[in-house]
Design an enzyme around this catalytic site. Structure first.
Site, PDB file in Angstrom:
ATOM      1  N   GLU A 297       0.842  -1.182   0.000  1.00  0.00           N
ATOM      2  CA  GLU A 297       0.000   0.000   0.000  1.00  0.00           C
ATOM      3  C   GLU A 297       0.880   1.235   0.000  1.00  0.00           C
ATOM      4  O   GLU A 297       2.089   1.147   0.220  1.00  0.00           O
ATOM      5  CB  GLU A 297      -0.926   0.027   1.228  1.00  0.00           C
ATOM      6  CG  GLU A 297      -0.181   0.123   2.553  1.00  0.00           C
ATOM      7  CD  GLU A 297      -1.136   0.107   3.742  1.00  0.00           C
ATOM      8  OE1 GLU A 297      -2.338   0.373   3.550  1.00  0.00           O
ATOM      9  OE2 GLU A 297      -0.674  -0.162   4.861  1.00  0.00           O
ATOM     10  N   ASN A 299       0.974   4.962   1.894  1.00  0.00           N
ATOM     11  CA  ASN A 299       0.392   5.809   2.928  1.00  0.00           C
ATOM     12  C   ASN A 299       0.666   7.266   2.598  1.00  0.00           C
ATOM     13  O   ASN A 299       1.827   7.680   2.489  1.00  0.00           O
ATOM     14  CB  ASN A 299       0.979   5.465   4.298  1.00  0.00           C
ATOM     15  CG  ASN A 299       0.502   4.117   4.792  1.00  0.00           C
ATOM     16  OD1 ASN A 299      -0.687   3.916   4.972  1.00  0.00           O
ATOM     17  ND2 ASN A 299       1.424   3.188   4.971  1.00  0.00           N
TER      18      ASN A 299
END
Length: 655
Positions: A297, A299
């Site tokens: 992912e 952030n």
């Protein structure tokens, strides 16, 4: 020239961290807070502070209407937001941006794209970034979750699309765990992020969690094609985790070679450019034992573990974010970014590490002292002595960072810093942190996200004393007891009764430690004590400043820093030694012989009681009076610090 006034829509250590850089840059700050945070450190540090609602985050720190009102009222020119707000109130951000308020961070397009794990995974694929195999859409219900999990193949990871920080994540190894994981993950996601959408991926077994910090500038979107710059600021190793939340981080990683580091850095930059990212952000990868890496992912915020990146690069990432937001180009090229030395960060939590590696603890910090006297130590915290640790927010006390010219030096300083950290009033995880950093596997760099359950398969039990360490503890405790007896005979440096008998020079004691009872003989020689404990003679020296929370003791030439946490008239005492708290009972030989006549208090029978192992809110009750339940059946669900925990029956019986 940057901004005159900046509003910080956050709390705790990260809000304090932003305020420190703003002060350095001459920017006035506005803090927001809930009613229970009125006396918080970040409120005191800011130039202005405004209450935005009651304790629950949804009514205060995530209350976008109230925050927008504060922006107008204080005339803040810029706003530093937490990621949950960014993802949940994008339309409000766009509206406020059109009114001339600058956001410290990427634009709403990048936040939306990277804040949604489903969309970010599709973007990563298009940017030729390695991704984890899995289902790229939204999982509708538990039945579909089971079907998808079977297609992917167990084990699988169920995670919230808008999630982060380990919330809304579950590992499932079979159909039953998938159904349960779907239920809890969706509830946690709705509670924490206002978005209950889930996705399912293949769970990478025995992975390492590597992050690459990126800092990119695009002179706002209209200048992106002409002035876009992108840097990767090396990696952070974040593999020591419990419940998918990081515990120990370091930079750089012991695992990466220069070629893998460059490949990961280039993919991180490629992804950031694909979404026209313009700020500091973190791309997370999973790396397997063969050094294959997969995008996890991105952030779109300043990560909790950013200090280790700052230590090895020399950059102030908050300052870089503010400069980028104002429109300035980056001051550095990729060749300027070094790896200088080694940095380690331990997350100090108000948690009981003996319960599932850390269940939350609440209370008031009755005594608090950071180990800033230790060289090359940095502490990022948002609390102080007297602060309350409540059920409403994350139980983090601080981020403890140490720096050294190499990894061994950084770890040695961390060991010393943990021994010198004083935290009273709540349970804390210092014993676990200290055991992790001295464990042979960790020291050798043999780590993965399964480190804790592999090293402690039966749960964490604290430091296991060697024979020599046990004798050192017995000798130290006995010396401490005698030093206190001698102090109690004096008043303002003078014997209380001038006609008292001559001073004693030897004591025969009995010390209980665990299941053992040990005879200990102590004799005094100046400021030193000669102690015979468990058949071994030891020399114990100290200044014996019994009013200090920290006591430096030298035992046969070996220096130890100990803390005496409690004592009572019955001889019971608690001593923190090598990071772990040990309970001892120290009695004179006569008292020990008489103690066998003292009745012992019977232990409470709790076999028919379900008692929550932590404070929290009861969000669901699955039974009613009169129901017959079997062992392992769910009774209720407790939510603490935004995490949901299923409480089960310990035996078969009737409610």
């Amino acid at each position: 020239q940057t901004f005159e006034k900046l509003l910080i829509a956050n709390r705790g250590e990260i809000a304090c961290r932003v305020i420190k850089t703003c002060k350095k840059m001459g920017i006035k700050t506005v803090a927001i807070h809930s009613d229970v945070d009125a006396n918080a450190v970040h409120v005191k540090m800011a130039d202005e502070a405004v209450c935005v609602g009651p304790a629950p985050t949804s009514k205060s720190y995530l209350n976008m209407d109230a925050i927008m009102e504060v922006i107008k009222k204080t005339r803040a020119q810029a706003v530093s937001l937490n990621e949950s707000i960014c993802c949940s109130f994008l339309s409000s951000l766009s509206l406020q941006a059109s009114e001339g308020v600058t956001f410290i961070g990427p634009d709403t397009h990048a936040i939306q794209a990277m804040g949604d794990k489903i969309e970010s995974k599709l973007l990563a694929k298009n940017a030729k970034v390695n991704t984890i195999p899995g289902f790229d859409g939204v999982v509708k219900d538990a039945d579909e979750a089971v079907r998808i999990a079977r297609e992917i193949g167990y084990p699988v990871m169920i995670k919230a699309s808008a999630g982060g920080g380990g919330k809304g994540m579950r590992i499932a190894w079979d159909d039953e765990e998938t159904r349960e994981g779907f239920r809890f993950s969706s509830q946690e996601a709705a509670s924490s992020f206002g978005d209950d959408r889930l996705l399912i991926e293949k769970f990478i077994d025995n992975p390492r969690h590597i992050e690459i910090q990126v800092c990119i500038i695009i002179h706002f979107l209209v200048l992106a094609d002409k002035h876009g710059n992108a840097l990767w600021l090396n990696e952070r190793e974040c593999s020591i985790q419990r419940r998918n939340q990081k515990v120990v981080e370091e930079a750089p990683s012991t695992f990466l070679d220069p070629e893998t580091r460059r490949a990961m850095g280039e993919q991180a930059v490629a992804l950031a450019k694909a979404v026209k990212y313009s700020s500091a952000g973190t791309v997370e990868f999973l790396v397997d034992s063969s050094k294959n890496f997969y995008f996890l992912e991105m952030n779109t915020r300043l990560q909790v573990e950013h200090p280790v990146t700052e230590c090895i690069t020399g950059l102030d990432l908050v300052q870089e974010m503010i400069r980028v937001a104002k429109g300035y180009p980056l001051r550095h090229k990729q060749a300027d970014i070094p790896i200088n030395g080694w940095a380690v960060e331990c997350r100090v939590y108000a948690e009981d590490p003996y319960k599932s590696f850390g269940l939350p603890s609440v209370g008031k910090l009755s005594q608090y002292q950071e180990p800033l006297h230790v060289p090359s130590v940095r502490v990022d915290s948002g609390i102080q002595q007297g602060s309350d640790i409540s059920i409403y927010y994350d139980p983090m006390i601080s981020k403890l960072i140490t720096y050294g010219s190499n990894r061994a030096e950084a770890l040695k300083r961390m060991e010393e810093a943990l021994d010198n950290y004083v935290i009273r009033g709540v349970a804390h995880n210092i014993s676990l942190l200290r055991e992790v950093i001295i464990h042979p596997r960790f020291v050798q760099g043999d780590i993965s996200t399964k480190f804790l359950p592999e090293v402690y398969p039966d749960g964490f039990k604290g430091h296991q004393l060697t024979d020599l360490e046990r004798r050192e503890l017995l000798a130290t405790a006995a010396s401490l007891y005698v030093a206190e007896q001698l102090r109690s005979q004096r008043f303002l440096g003078t014997p209380r009764i001038p006609i008292a008998k001559s001073k004693r020079s030897s004591w025969e004691l009995s010390v209980r430690l665990g299941d053992g009872i040990y005879p200990v003989a102590v004799s005094k020689d100046g400021t030193s004590f000669s102690v015979e404990a468990d058949g071994m003679k030891l020399n114990v020296t100290s200044e014996w400043n019994l009013a200090s929370p920290l006591l430096s003791v030298t035992i046969d030439g070996t220096q130890r820093t100990i803390q005496r946490l409690s004592r009572n008239a019955s001889g019971d005492t608690s001593i923190q030694f090598l990071g772990t708290v040990y309970k001892l009972q120290i009695l004179t030989k006569v008292a020990a012989e008489l103690s066998k006549y003292m009745p012992e208090k019977a232990a409470e029978d709790t076999s028919s009681i379900l008692r929550s192992p932590m404070p929290g809110a009861v969000v669901a009750v699955s039974v009613k009076p009169g129901d017959t339940v079997s062992e392992g059946q769910e009774i209720c669900v407790i939510e603490a610090m935004k995490m949901q925990n299923s409480m089960i029956a310990a035996k078969t019986g009737k409610v």
